[in-house]
Design a protein around this motif. Structure first.
Motif, mmCIF file in Angstrom:
data_model
loop_
_atom_site.group_PDB
_atom_site.id
_atom_site.type_symbol
_atom_site.label_atom_id
_atom_site.label_comp_id
_atom_site.label_asym_id
_atom_site.label_seq_id
_atom_site.Cartn_x
_atom_site.Cartn_y
_atom_site.Cartn_z
ATOM 1 N N ASN A 112 37.555 5.654 11.339
ATOM 2 C CA ASN A 112 37.735 4.839 12.541
ATOM 3 C C ASN A 112 37.337 5.720 13.746
ATOM 4 O O ASN A 112 37.905 6.796 13.958
ATOM 5 C CB ASN A 112 39.207 4.398 12.631
ATOM 6 C CG ASN A 112 39.475 3.521 13.834
ATOM 7 O OD1 ASN A 112 39.058 3.841 14.959
ATOM 8 N ND2 ASN A 112 40.176 2.430 13.626
ATOM 9 N N HIS A 113 36.375 5.248 14.513
ATOM 10 C CA HIS A 113 35.827 6.010 15.640
ATOM 11 C C HIS A 113 36.928 6.441 16.630
ATOM 12 O O HIS A 113 36.897 7.563 17.160
ATOM 13 C CB HIS A 113 34.794 5.112 16.328
ATOM 14 C CG HIS A 113 34.108 5.728 17.501
ATOM 15 N ND1 HIS A 113 32.929 6.407 17.402
ATOM 16 C CD2 HIS A 113 34.440 5.740 18.813
ATOM 17 C CE1 HIS A 113 32.564 6.818 18.606
ATOM 18 N NE2 HIS A 113 33.457 6.435 19.480
ATOM 19 N N MET A 114 37.915 5.567 16.880
ATOM 20 C CA MET A 114 38.959 5.882 17.856
ATOM 21 C C MET A 114 39.910 6.958 17.338
ATOM 22 O O MET A 114 40.367 7.811 18.089
ATOM 23 C CB MET A 114 39.738 4.607 18.247
ATOM 24 C CG MET A 114 38.882 3.532 18.879
ATOM 25 S SD MET A 114 37.749 4.149 20.144
ATOM 26 C CE MET A 114 38.885 4.667 21.410
ATOM 27 N N ALA A 116 38.939 9.222 15.312
ATOM 28 C CA ALA A 116 38.129 10.447 15.347
ATOM 29 C C ALA A 116 38.152 11.092 16.731
ATOM 30 O O ALA A 116 38.219 12.317 16.851
ATOM 31 C CB ALA A 116 36.693 10.122 14.928
ATOM 32 N N HIS A 117 38.116 10.272 17.804
ATOM 33 C CA HIS A 117 38.190 10.844 19.162
ATOM 34 C C HIS A 117 39.461 11.691 19.290
ATOM 35 O O HIS A 117 39.442 12.771 19.876
ATOM 36 C CB HIS A 117 38.202 9.737 20.222
ATOM 37 C CG HIS A 117 36.828 9.360 20.718
ATOM 38 N ND1 HIS A 117 35.965 10.261 21.300
ATOM 39 C CD2 HIS A 117 36.177 8.163 20.746
ATOM 40 C CE1 HIS A 117 34.847 9.646 21.650
ATOM 41 N NE2 HIS A 117 34.943 8.375 21.324
ATOM 42 N N VAL A 118 40.570 11.197 18.754
ATOM 43 C CA VAL A 118 41.847 11.931 18.839
ATOM 44 C C VAL A 118 41.787 13.207 17.998
ATOM 45 O O VAL A 118 42.180 14.287 18.441
ATOM 46 C CB VAL A 118 43.019 11.043 18.348
ATOM 47 C CG1 VAL A 118 44.330 11.823 18.401
ATOM 48 C CG2 VAL A 118 43.109 9.758 19.158
ATOM 49 N N VAL A 141 40.009 7.593 26.514
ATOM 50 C CA VAL A 141 39.286 6.859 27.558
ATOM 51 C C VAL A 141 37.787 6.911 27.270
ATOM 52 O O VAL A 141 37.187 7.974 27.278
ATOM 53 C CB VAL A 141 39.603 7.462 28.951
ATOM 54 C CG1 VAL A 141 40.929 6.966 29.460
ATOM 55 C CG2 VAL A 141 39.637 8.989 28.940
ATOM 56 N N SER A 142 37.200 5.735 27.005
ATOM 57 C CA SER A 142 35.772 5.743 26.674
ATOM 58 C C SER A 142 35.086 4.532 27.298
ATOM 59 O O SER A 142 35.679 3.827 28.115
ATOM 60 C CB SER A 142 35.604 5.746 25.155
ATOM 61 O OG SER A 142 35.887 4.469 24.644
ATOM 62 N N GLY A 143 33.841 4.300 26.875
ATOM 63 C CA GLY A 143 33.089 3.177 27.414
ATOM 64 C C GLY A 143 33.611 1.842 26.902
ATOM 65 O O GLY A 143 33.401 0.804 27.514
ATOM 66 N N THR A 308 32.301 13.132 24.525
ATOM 67 C CA THR A 308 31.479 11.948 24.290
ATOM 68 C C THR A 308 31.180 11.851 22.781
ATOM 69 O O THR A 308 31.503 12.755 22.022
ATOM 70 C CB THR A 308 30.177 12.000 25.112
ATOM 71 O OG1 THR A 308 29.670 13.314 25.029
ATOM 72 C CG2 THR A 308 30.417 11.668 26.570
ATOM 73 N N ASP A 309 30.553 10.732 22.383
ATOM 74 C CA ASP A 309 30.401 10.467 20.951
ATOM 75 C C ASP A 309 29.622 11.577 20.239
ATOM 76 O O ASP A 309 28.570 12.016 20.710
ATOM 77 C CB ASP A 309 29.700 9.112 20.763
ATOM 78 C CG ASP A 309 30.631 7.973 21.164
ATOM 79 O OD1 ASP A 309 31.827 8.229 21.377
ATOM 80 O OD2 ASP A 309 30.146 6.837 21.260
ATOM 81 N N ASN A 310 30.161 11.986 19.091
ATOM 82 C CA ASN A 310 29.545 13.064 18.310
ATOM 83 C C ASN A 310 30.030 12.941 16.875
ATOM 84 O O ASN A 310 31.092 12.363 16.620
ATOM 85 C CB ASN A 310 29.957 14.420 18.895
ATOM 86 C CG ASN A 310 31.439 14.670 18.749
ATOM 87 O OD1 ASN A 310 31.887 15.208 17.743
ATOM 88 N ND2 ASN A 310 32.251 14.241 19.717
#
Ligand code: KG4
Ligand code: ZN
Length: 340
Positions: A112-114, A116-118, A141-143, A308-310
């Motif tokens: 899950n992308h969200m 992964a951000h965490v 906080v993202s786009g 940012t996305d990676n």
């Protein structure tokens, strides 16, 4: 002895094609190819994004393997973003990951992308191995998202607040478009704001119960403010650009931090983290640090390359899922919406 995982991770949920290699929780390479095709349209065009991912994915994977000094034979698992994101874009990454898994008989991990951000906060490197202690609050906080998350463990994350309409990244990007700035507008506003007066203009604030956010009112108030000023002075934007950016940015950052502060106090937490593309914002980083110093909280702000996305963040999430034995199979399909 603990297993050594060499994870090849793919991220293609929006307009960045990315591949990373991780050995357990350490990044060997993290190649991000950001699409420029959208700039002239002032926003991401989904059809162009998926076509561009298709063109870029193989070269990006080859580059990531070379940079990591790995051969495809060293890879022990493939991790891939399942969602949330743009359907066509997700499909490219997912099809690539499934093909690789099938061809090399490698276990497949959906991410899950969200989440992964965490989990980007748990990436270790030689100059960075401090990680947040559980439980902590994460402001993501993202786009596409604005979320306050209670992170109880790597894989147990609860949404306690989120935006009811636009994401804060959109509030930055749409205002920037109105000001005639390049896409994505968040970094442009950030740059211009550095030489502006943040107290010059004020904007309306929507009252939302609980820890939720709403940015559509602010966006509309910004639109009306610009229109009104242009009626009396057609050069208003050009003459006041830095002050407009600084004031608007200050307003958004204050909105973000006021809910976070309240949630920290109510829940009695002592550790807070930032995540997502907008966490690259210099004022947000500064104000967050300042708030934590005042309150005595332990503060975690990701290094710029993991904001940012990676794919490195997909890899670290894949690593924790592999440790928990959470694998998937080739029936995996993308999900444009995917709750945490
Ligand atoms: O996490 P991300 O790369 O992609 C999504 O998952 O959405 O976030 C992209 C968002 C965009 O809205 C971009 O304008 C914003 O992050 N952003 C910034 C800054 N750098 C990126 N916003 C404000 N200030 C920045 N320095
Ligand atoms: Zn993202």
């Amino acid at each position: 002895m603990q297993n050594v995982h060499t994870i090849l991770a793919i991220e293609s949920s929006c307009d960045d094609t990315s591949c990373a290699l991780l050995r357990n929780d350490r990044v060997l390479s993290n190649v991000v190819s950001s699409q420029v095709v959208h700039a002239k349209y002032g926003g991401v065009v989904p059809e162009f994004a998926s076509r561009d991912h298709e063109r870029r994915i193989v070269p990006v994977v080859i580059e990531a393997l070379e940079e990591a000094r790995c051969s495809i034979r060293d890879v022990t698992a493939v991790a891939v973003t399942r969602g949330p994101g743009l359907m066509g874009s997700l499909l490219v990454g997912l099809s690539f990951a499934k093909s690789l898994s099938l061809a090399r008989n490698l276990p497949l991990i959906e991410v899950n992308h969200m989440q992964a951000h965490v989990l980007a906060h748990f990436i270790k490197s030689k100059d960075f191995d401090r990680v947040p202690a559980f439980p902590f609050l994460c402001l993501t906080v993202s786009g596409g998202h604005t979320q306050l998350l209670l992170v109880k463990s790597h894989l147990d994350i609860q949404v306690i607040g989120q935006t009811l309409d636009d994401a804060v990244g959109e509030a930055f990007d749409k205002a920037a478009k109105l000001l005639g700035l390049a896409y994505p507008g968040g970094p442009e506003i950030d740059k211009l704001a550095r030489r502006g007066d943040p107290l010059r203009f004020s904007f309306s604030e929507s009252q939302v119960p609980g820890y939720d956010y709403s940015f559509s009112g602010v966006k509309t108030s910004f639109l009306y403010f610009i229109r009104r000023e242009l009626e009396t002075n057609s050069s208003f934007i050009g003459m006041n650009l830095a002050d407009i950016c600084a004031s608007y940015q200050r307003h958004l950052v204050r909105m973000l931090l006021s809910n976070a502060r309240r949630a920290m106090k109510d829940l009695g937490l002592k550790v807070i983290a930032l995540a997502g593309g907008v966490s690259a914002n210099s004022l947000l980083r500064e104000e967050m640090q300042f708030l934590c110093e005042q309150e005595g909280w332990d503060c975690f702000i990701p290094p710029f390359q993991y904001c940012t996305d990676n794919a490195a963040m997909i890899g670290i999430a894949g690593y924790y899922k592999a440790m928990a034995g959470e694998f998937t199979d080739l029936r995996l399909t993308p999900a444009a919406r995917l709750p945490l």
